[in-house]
Design a protein around this motif. Structure first.
Motif, mmCIF file in Angstrom:
data_model
loop_
_atom_site.group_PDB
_atom_site.id
_atom_site.type_symbol
_atom_site.label_atom_id
_atom_site.label_comp_id
_atom_site.label_asym_id
_atom_site.label_seq_id
_atom_site.Cartn_x
_atom_site.Cartn_y
_atom_site.Cartn_z
ATOM 1 N N VAL A 143 25.798 96.878 -23.358
ATOM 2 C CA VAL A 143 25.656 96.441 -24.740
ATOM 3 C C VAL A 143 27.039 96.329 -25.372
ATOM 4 O O VAL A 143 27.745 97.337 -25.532
ATOM 5 N N ALA A 144 27.444 95.097 -25.703
ATOM 6 C CA ALA A 144 28.690 94.886 -26.428
ATOM 7 C C ALA A 144 28.454 95.224 -27.897
ATOM 8 O O ALA A 144 27.595 94.633 -28.551
ATOM 9 N N LEU A 145 29.202 96.158 -28.428
ATOM 10 C CA LEU A 145 28.957 96.634 -29.788
ATOM 11 C C LEU A 145 29.261 95.579 -30.830
ATOM 12 O O LEU A 145 28.644 95.560 -31.905
ATOM 13 N N SER A 146 30.180 94.653 -30.545
ATOM 14 C CA SER A 146 30.507 93.607 -31.508
ATOM 15 C C SER A 146 29.526 92.454 -31.467
ATOM 16 O O SER A 146 29.397 91.702 -32.442
ATOM 17 N N ALA A 147 28.811 92.288 -30.361
ATOM 18 C CA ALA A 147 27.840 91.202 -30.214
ATOM 19 C C ALA A 147 26.717 91.659 -29.299
ATOM 20 O O ALA A 147 26.627 91.232 -28.144
ATOM 21 N N PRO A 148 25.839 92.549 -29.791
ATOM 22 C CA PRO A 148 24.789 93.100 -28.938
ATOM 23 C C PRO A 148 23.736 92.053 -28.588
ATOM 24 O O PRO A 148 23.601 91.040 -29.272
ATOM 25 N N PRO A 149 22.977 92.281 -27.510
ATOM 26 C CA PRO A 149 21.915 91.350 -27.132
ATOM 27 C C PRO A 149 20.790 91.338 -28.147
ATOM 28 O O PRO A 149 20.674 92.244 -28.990
ATOM 29 N N ALA A 150 19.951 90.312 -28.078
ATOM 30 C CA ALA A 150 18.812 90.193 -28.993
ATOM 31 C C ALA A 150 17.953 91.441 -28.921
ATOM 32 O O ALA A 150 17.694 91.990 -27.855
ATOM 33 N N GLY A 151 17.513 91.901 -30.109
ATOM 34 C CA GLY A 151 16.700 93.098 -30.191
ATOM 35 C C GLY A 151 17.485 94.362 -30.407
ATOM 36 O O GLY A 151 16.906 95.453 -30.473
ATOM 37 N N VAL A 152 18.834 94.241 -30.520
ATOM 38 C CA VAL A 152 19.701 95.406 -30.696
ATOM 39 C C VAL A 152 20.615 95.171 -31.892
ATOM 40 O O VAL A 152 21.176 94.088 -32.050
#
Length: 552
Positions: A143-152
């Motif tokens: 999980v990239a904190l600056s651009a998290p995946p959909a749903g996060v």
């Protein structure tokens, strides 16, 4: 393609990835002037772990990652040179089992890989090995904190120890948020239990919803945990989650681990979530078990319950208190079905495809919840070995990941992995491009020594016009040899990785001879070689070499 693939989310294939070589030069002692060629089938259960960005649209490659190995089987896990230098090269970690290991279905070898890196949420993956020969590739989404995946969603800020709140917002494909509140007068403690002298804490909360597949596939360790602590008893089974959060805090330059007063955590619940105990939607007054996760060991521990209520907007929330920091999970846990001592179910394919095609994923479902994802071989007659959590009523759905959103191409009927060994699946697929078969012969040369090594290793070819989902082909070589199927007339990058170095070259596979050209930027070591075509067999032969400078 005959590789066996486990826990993959998405085939994001970087430029810095490739072939993991399981060999060691240390024991070679050739006579002066005599050239030796040695095979390298000395280790067992070769594994390649790819750490990828969890967002399907991202082309970012995780870098600067560090890992550690824990768990009951950790002493049998070695790197591809037989040592304990577990170094991630780019986003690739290569592992094998020690030659003394004897994994079986009845006595699997289980260990946990913990991973962290700048800009990414720390997570871990528990791996179960049951076969000493089968090569397996794992893909672990981060999980990239600056651009998290959909749903996060994620939020960071400073929270006062005199009372304060931080909230992970709704959005990014979910209608629920999460928040934590610190009670006035709370003191924070470090890992040793010492009080940290601070008035504020730097806090980060990451919330994972349940309606997006990308969120669920980022669940730490997967939904079939094998290290679950319930009242001091360690067991295994399956989770059905109603949502989870990851919470981190820093104070006075130290990592916060616990509190003098419990913090309050509220997690929003999807309107579509169904209680698996009664197949009814949750109601105010219901309770959901809460679990904490120890990232370094992969252990889930049952902590208590969260109480369901409605907030001021009329949305369902679950509230609980936490005395320490980790992933916190609202989960129903089940030891379902008999323990059948079978960790794999075979999915046998019926399709119109006669050669391997990349870009397809098989997703394992229990009810409506996705448990794991797998790279899937759609070739007619192919058998994929699906790691199952040994619970009943499962199905596998295959998606074409070269499309966005992904397009379903077929699924199995419901099956009980303890009752069947093989499950058929019919796939409806577009006609594939004309294939060409390539027989590969690889040699690694020790610089300054008359020694050639025939590596048993992962091999990867990447065709850029195929895109991040459809442009890769990989196979595990045995003693330097492998056979792959590629697109005729397309240029491929060929990648090799060994001893912290990577090697690369590019070549076009046609019915004519060609030369492997070195590829890559400054500091990248190249491959050399050539191809030839055999008209009688209608096959291409690739002979390639690279030079290792640090053989001893």
């Amino acid at each position: 393609m005959k590789s066996y693939i486990m826990f993959s989310f998405r085939p994001v294939i970087p430029v810095f990835i490739g072939l993991c070589l399981a060999f060691s030069c240390q024991k070679l002692n050739p006579l002066e002037g005599v050239q030796l060629t040695v095979n390298t089938d000395i280790y067992k259960s070769p594994m390649m772990i790819q750490f990828v960005d969890g967002s399907p649209q991202s082309t970012k490659i995780p870098e600067g990652l560090t890992v550690s190995i824990s768990g009951p089987g950790k002493n049998l896990v070695v790197d591809d040179l037989g040592g304990k230098d577990f170094t991630v090269a780019g986003n690739i970690l290569t592992l094998v089992l020690d030659r003394t290991a004897k994994p079986t279905e009845e006595k699997p070898i289980v260990f946990t890989i913990s991973v962290s890196g700048p800009g990414y949420l720390s997570t871990s993956k528990t791996i179960t090995v049951v076969d000493e020969e089968r090569p397996i590739n794992y893909v672990v989404p981060l999980v990239a904190l600056s651009a998290p995946p959909a749903g996060v969603t994620a939020a960071s800020g400073t929270v006062s120890l005199n009372g304060g709140t931080i909230e992970a917002p709704v959005g990014n494909g979910k209608n629920e948020g999460a928040e934590l509140t610190i009670a006035p007068g709370t003191q924070v403690r470090d890992a040793a239990g010492n009080t940290i002298n601070a008035a504020n804490v730097s806090t980060r909360i990451v919330h994972f919803g349940t309606d997006q597949m990308t969120s669920l596939l980022s669940f730490p360790g997967g939904f079939t945990p094998q290290n679950v602590n319930r009242n001091g008893t360690v067991t295994e089974g399956a989770f059905v989650t109603a949502g989870f959060v990851a919470i981190d805090m820093q104070a006075g330059g130290k990592e916060v681990k616990s509190f003098s007063k419990p913090i309050e955590v509220k997690i929003g619940i999807s309107d579509d979530f169904v209680n698996p105990d009664n197949n009814q939607k949750l109601q105010p007054g219901d309770e959901i078990p809460t679990w904490s996760y120890e990232n370094s060991t992969g252990e889930w521990k049952e902590e208590g319950v969260a109480k369901v209520s409605k907030n001021a907007d009329g949305k369902l929330i679950a509230t609980f208190t936490a005395t320490h920091l980790s992933y916190w999970n609202l989960d129903y846990f089940y030891n379902l079905g008999p323990v059948c001592n079978r960790y794999y179910t075979q999915i046998k394919v019926n399709s119109n495809v006669t050669s391997y095609q990349s870009g397809y994923q098989g997703f394992l479902y229990a009810g409506n919840q996705v448990l794991n994802g797998y790279n899937f071989d759609v070739t007619n007659g192919a058998v994929s070995y699906i790691f199952n959590p040994r619970r009943s009523n499962m199905r596998v759905k295959v998606m074409d990941m070269t499309k966005y959103p992904a397009k379903p191409v077929g699924e199995t009927a419901l099956f009980n992995p303890c009752a069947v060994t093989t499950v058929p699946i019919n796939l409806s697929l577009p006609a594939p491009p004309p294939p060409i078969t390539v027989d590969i012969n690889f040699t690694a040369k020790c610089s300054g020594k008359d020694v050639n090594i025939k590596p048993s290793a992962w091999l990867l070819l990447y065709e850029p016009t195929g895109g991040w989902y459809g442009g890769y082909t990989y196979e595990y070589m045995q003693s330097g040899k492998a056979t792959v199927t590629v697109k005729e007339g397309k240029e491929y990058f060929v990648y090799a990785y060994t001893a912290g170095q990577y090697y690369t070259g590019k070549v076009t596979f046609t019915k004519f001879s060609s030369t492997v050209q070195s590829a890559g930027g400054a500091g990248v070591k190249g491959l050399s070689g050539s191809t030839s075509f055999n008209a009688a067999s209608n096959r291409v032969k690739l002979v390639a070499t690279y030079v290792i400078n640090d053989c001893k």
